[in-house]
Scaffold this motif. Structure first.
Motif, PDB file in Angstrom:
ATOM      1  N   UNK A  15      57.416 -44.014  95.057  1.00 57.39           N
ATOM      2  CA  UNK A  15      58.219 -43.396  96.123  1.00 57.39           C
ATOM      3  C   UNK A  15      57.748 -43.754  97.534  1.00 57.39           C
ATOM      4  N   UNK A  16      56.454 -44.006  97.706  1.00 52.01           N
ATOM      5  CA  UNK A  16      55.971 -44.372  99.039  1.00 52.01           C
ATOM      6  C   UNK A  16      56.496 -45.740  99.472  1.00 52.01           C
ATOM      7  N   UNK A  17      56.895 -46.567  98.514  1.00 50.38           N
ATOM      8  CA  UNK A  17      57.529 -47.853  98.811  1.00 50.38           C
ATOM      9  C   UNK A  17      59.038 -47.672  98.915  1.00 50.38           C
ATOM     10  N   UNK A  18      59.612 -46.919  97.988  1.00 56.60           N
ATOM     11  CA  UNK A  18      61.064 -46.744  97.927  1.00 56.60           C
ATOM     12  C   UNK A  18      61.616 -46.026  99.155  1.00 56.60           C
ATOM     13  N   UNK A  19      60.900 -45.041  99.656  1.00 55.94           N
ATOM     14  CA  UNK A  19      61.393 -44.208 100.758  1.00 55.94           C
ATOM     15  C   UNK A  19      61.703 -45.015 102.021  1.00 55.94           C
ATOM     16  N   UNK A  20      60.764 -45.833 102.549  1.00 50.55           N
ATOM     17  CA  UNK A  20      61.072 -46.574 103.771  1.00 50.55           C
ATOM     18  C   UNK A  20      62.193 -47.597 103.594  1.00 50.55           C
ATOM     19  N   UNK A  21      62.383 -48.050 102.374  1.00 52.14           N
ATOM     20  CA  UNK A  21      63.442 -49.028 102.119  1.00 52.14           C
ATOM     21  C   UNK A  21      64.760 -48.358 101.702  1.00 52.14           C
ATOM     22  N   UNK A  22      64.799 -47.031 101.751  1.00 50.72           N
ATOM     23  CA  UNK A  22      66.024 -46.256 101.512  1.00 50.72           C
ATOM     24  C   UNK A  22      66.633 -46.521 100.141  1.00 50.72           C
ATOM     25  N   UNK A  23      65.792 -46.748  99.143  1.00 48.81           N
ATOM     26  CA  UNK A  23      66.285 -47.123  97.816  1.00 48.81           C
ATOM     27  C   UNK A  23      67.032 -45.991  97.124  1.00 48.81           C
ATOM     28  N   UNK A  46      67.615 -52.826  90.776  1.00 53.06           N
ATOM     29  CA  UNK A  46      66.440 -53.611  90.390  1.00 53.06           C
ATOM     30  C   UNK A  46      66.209 -54.768  91.373  1.00 53.06           C
ATOM     31  N   UNK A  47      67.285 -55.432  91.781  1.00 55.76           N
ATOM     32  CA  UNK A  47      67.151 -56.543  92.732  1.00 55.76           C
ATOM     33  C   UNK A  47      66.635 -56.060  94.087  1.00 55.76           C
ATOM     34  N   UNK A  48      67.128 -54.933  94.556  1.00 53.29           N
ATOM     35  CA  UNK A  48      66.690 -54.422  95.849  1.00 53.29           C
ATOM     36  C   UNK A  48      65.242 -53.920  95.761  1.00 53.29           C
ATOM     37  N   UNK A  49      64.868 -53.350  94.633  1.00 55.19           N
ATOM     38  CA  UNK A  49      63.470 -52.953  94.445  1.00 55.19           C
ATOM     39  C   UNK A  49      62.567 -54.183  94.465  1.00 55.19           C
ATOM     40  N   UNK A  50      62.989 -55.258  93.813  1.00 57.22           N
ATOM     41  CA  UNK A  50      62.211 -56.502  93.847  1.00 57.22           C
ATOM     42  C   UNK A  50      62.058 -56.998  95.279  1.00 57.22           C
ATOM     43  N   UNK A  51      63.153 -56.946  96.042  1.00 56.91           N
ATOM     44  CA  UNK A  51      63.099 -57.380  97.437  1.00 56.91           C
ATOM     45  C   UNK A  51      62.123 -56.514  98.232  1.00 56.91           C
ATOM     46  N   UNK A  52      62.160 -55.212  98.038  1.00 57.51           N
ATOM     47  CA  UNK A  52      61.263 -54.315  98.769  1.00 57.51           C
ATOM     48  C   UNK A  52      59.802 -54.640  98.452  1.00 57.51           C
ATOM     49  N   UNK A  53      59.496 -54.846  97.193  1.00 54.46           N
ATOM     50  CA  UNK A  53      58.122 -55.178  96.804  1.00 54.46           C
ATOM     51  C   UNK A  53      57.697 -56.532  97.378  1.00 54.46           C
ATOM     52  N   UNK A  62      59.664 -51.900 106.470  1.00 55.40           N
ATOM     53  CA  UNK A  62      61.014 -51.316 106.450  1.00 55.40           C
ATOM     54  C   UNK A  62      62.019 -52.460 106.350  1.00 55.40           C
ATOM     55  N   UNK A  63      63.270 -52.160 106.036  1.00 49.98           N
ATOM     56  CA  UNK A  63      64.279 -53.227 105.947  1.00 49.98           C
ATOM     57  C   UNK A  63      64.425 -54.022 107.250  1.00 49.98           C
ATOM     58  N   UNK A  66      62.322 -57.236 107.720  1.00 48.90           N
ATOM     59  CA  UNK A  66      62.564 -58.415 106.875  1.00 48.90           C
ATOM     60  C   UNK A  66      63.313 -59.467 107.684  1.00 48.90           C
ATOM     61  N   UNK A  67      62.701 -60.623 107.830  1.00 47.87           N
ATOM     62  CA  UNK A  67      63.313 -61.720 108.579  1.00 47.87           C
ATOM     63  C   UNK A  67      64.158 -62.599 107.661  1.00 47.87           C
ATOM     64  N   UNK A  68      64.941 -63.464 108.266  1.00 51.15           N
ATOM     65  CA  UNK A  68      65.737 -64.403 107.462  1.00 51.15           C
ATOM     66  C   UNK A  68      64.809 -65.328 106.677  1.00 51.15           C
ATOM     67  N   UNK A  69      63.661 -65.642 107.242  1.00 48.18           N
ATOM     68  CA  UNK A  69      62.698 -66.486 106.530  1.00 48.18           C
ATOM     69  C   UNK A  69      62.204 -65.795 105.258  1.00 48.18           C
ATOM     70  N   UNK A  70      61.875 -64.512 105.352  1.00 46.45           N
ATOM     71  CA  UNK A  70      61.415 -63.768 104.183  1.00 46.45           C
ATOM     72  C   UNK A  70      62.522 -63.700 103.138  1.00 46.45           C
ATOM     73  N   UNK A  71      63.755 -63.494 103.566  1.00 43.54           N
ATOM     74  CA  UNK A  71      64.876 -63.464 102.613  1.00 43.54           C
ATOM     75  C   UNK A  71      65.027 -64.804 101.900  1.00 43.54           C
TER      76      UNK A  71
END
Length: 86
Positions: A15-23, A46-53, A62-63, A66-71
């Motif tokens: 949850x400490x990871x999920x919360x800032x990413x609004x999952x 699952x895909x958005x959780x992978x992205x957050x991690x 936080x979302x 995330x830069x375009x390079x990281x994406x």
């Protein structure tokens, strides 16, 4: 604490990871507003959780961090894992 939500709405990462990413809100959106099927919702979550991690490993907290390079790197990472794009 056990998540009593249906499987397609459960947040599986810390949850400490999920919360800032609004999952949790994203899972609610998929289920309630988007009307996506349970399997589609589960795959998107699952895909958005992978992205957050992945983003966390690159220093994003936080979302908006995330830069375009990281994406772009994330997409290549998924390919390296053998996952096909949707």
């Amino acid at each position: 604490m056990v998540d009593a939500r249906p499987k397609d709405q459960q947040i599986l990462i810390d949850p400490s990871i999920a919360r800032p990413f609004l999952l949790e809100g994203f899972a609610d959106f998929l289920a309630l507003e988007q009307g996506a099927s349970p399997r589609t919702s589960e795959a998107y979550r699952r895909d958005v959780e992978r992205l957050a991690l992945y983003a966390l490993t690159k220093g994003a907290r936080t979302p908006t961090d995330i830069s375009s390079r990281v994406l772009r790197e994330f997409v290549y990472h998924l390919k390296d894992l053998g996952l096909a794009p949707a």
